[in-house]
Design a protein around this motif. Structure first.
Motif, PDB file in Angstrom:
ATOM      1  N   GLN A   1      30.873  10.139  17.592  1.00 15.88           N
ATOM      2  CA  GLN A   1      30.447  11.521  17.333  1.00 15.88           C
ATOM      3  C   GLN A   1      31.635  12.406  16.968  1.00 15.88           C
ATOM      4  OE1 GLN A   1      28.389  12.284  21.023  1.00 15.88           O
ATOM      5  NE2 GLN A   1      26.391  11.885  20.094  1.00 15.88           N
ATOM      6  N   TRP A   2      32.730  12.268  17.703  1.00 13.66           N
ATOM      7  CA  TRP A   2      33.911  13.074  17.405  1.00 13.66           C
ATOM      8  C   TRP A   2      34.477  12.729  16.032  1.00 13.66           C
ATOM      9  CZ3 TRP A   2      37.476  16.301  20.391  1.00 13.66           C
ATOM     10  CH2 TRP A   2      36.900  16.828  21.542  1.00 13.66           C
ATOM     11  N   LEU A   3      34.469  11.457  15.675  1.00 14.93           N
ATOM     12  CA  LEU A   3      35.041  11.048  14.393  1.00 14.93           C
ATOM     13  C   LEU A   3      34.210  11.540  13.212  1.00 14.93           C
ATOM     14  CD1 LEU A   3      36.284   7.414  15.094  1.00 14.93           C
ATOM     15  CD2 LEU A   3      37.569   9.561  15.223  1.00 14.93           C
ATOM     16  N   GLN A   4      32.958  11.858  13.428  1.00 13.81           N
ATOM     17  CA  GLN A   4      32.100  12.337  12.339  1.00 13.81           C
ATOM     18  C   GLN A   4      32.490  13.723  11.842  1.00 13.81           C
ATOM     19  OE1 GLN A   4      28.028  11.955  13.622  1.00 13.81           O
ATOM     20  NE2 GLN A   4      28.136   9.731  13.643  1.00 13.81           N
ATOM     21  N   SER A   5      33.350  14.426  12.578  1.00 16.52           N
ATOM     22  CA  SER A   5      33.716  15.779  12.155  1.00 16.52           C
ATOM     23  C   SER A   5      34.784  15.797  11.071  1.00 16.52           C
ATOM     24  CB  SER A   5      34.183  16.604  13.354  1.00 16.52           C
ATOM     25  OG  SER A   5      35.432  16.136  13.801  1.00 16.52           O
ATOM     26  N   ASN A   6      35.343  14.649  10.744  1.00 13.77           N
ATOM     27  CA  ASN A   6      36.369  14.568   9.707  1.00 13.77           C
ATOM     28  C   ASN A   6      35.956  13.537   8.660  1.00 13.77           C
ATOM     29  OD1 ASN A   6      37.735  15.590  12.203  1.00 13.77           O
ATOM     30  ND2 ASN A   6      39.451  15.747  10.794  1.00 13.77           N
ATOM     31  N   LEU A   7      36.440  13.759   7.445  1.00 17.35           N
ATOM     32  CA  LEU A   7      36.153  12.841   6.341  1.00 17.35           C
ATOM     33  C   LEU A   7      37.455  12.307   5.767  1.00 17.35           C
ATOM     34  CD1 LEU A   7      33.471  14.925   4.398  1.00 17.35           C
ATOM     35  CD2 LEU A   7      33.072  13.058   6.017  1.00 17.35           C
TER      36      LEU A   7
END
Length: 159
Positions: free
Chosen positions: A130-136
């Motif tokens: 979930q935390w990693l989904q905030s960056n691309l």
């Protein structure tokens, strides 16, 4: 008298452990002030609408997309940029796990993952995801970032 957002605003921002005076427009984003007024270019302008995370910094220890925050909102808060982390365990873990490629978005990922390891040291795989989904990242998948975080949480990476 109402300000129209065009007159200069003088503030002292607490950035990377130092009080830094800056003069900027009240309408300027934190990203703009960090880069153009304070010379801290680690946070990058990517999409400039909060989608990519390349501009992520920490404000009072929480990852924030600096393109979405006005600099005046940072007054009285602790702002940390990637330049302020210098030698943090997450940086070493990124190198060890090859969690970078071209480098443009890396500082945003580092800031987000550093906060994750500090704020959620017990994070499970779902929380990490979930935390990693905030960056691309256009160059790399999330697996390398996940391994870098997991290594600091003493959790074995999923196979």
């Amino acid at each position: 008298m109402m300000r129209d957002g065009k007159e200069p605003y003088t503030a002292v921002l607490h950035v990377n452990g130092e009080d830094r005076p800056a003069v900027f427009r009240p309408a300027d984003t934190l990203l703009h002030v960090l880069r153009e007024k304070l010379g801290l270019t680690g946070a990058k302008p990517g999409c400039e609408n909060g989608d990519c995370g390349a501009c992520t910094v920490q404000v009072d220890g929480i990852p924030i997309k600096s393109c979405l925050m006005l600099a005046v909102e940072a007054e009285g808060k602790r702002v940390t940029t990637v330049e302020g982390l210098r030698g943090a365990p997450i940086q070493e873990s990124f190198v060890k796990h090859w969690a970078f490629q071209c480098g443009y978005c890396t500082s945003g990922w580092i800031m987000n993952c550093d906060a994750l390891t500090r704020l959620r040291p017990d994070a499970d795989e779902k929380t990490i995801e979930q935390w990693l989904q905030s960056n691309l990242c256009r160059c790399l998948g999330q697996a390398e970032y996940g391994r870098a975080v997991q290594s600091l949480l003493n959790r074995p990476p999923a196979t």
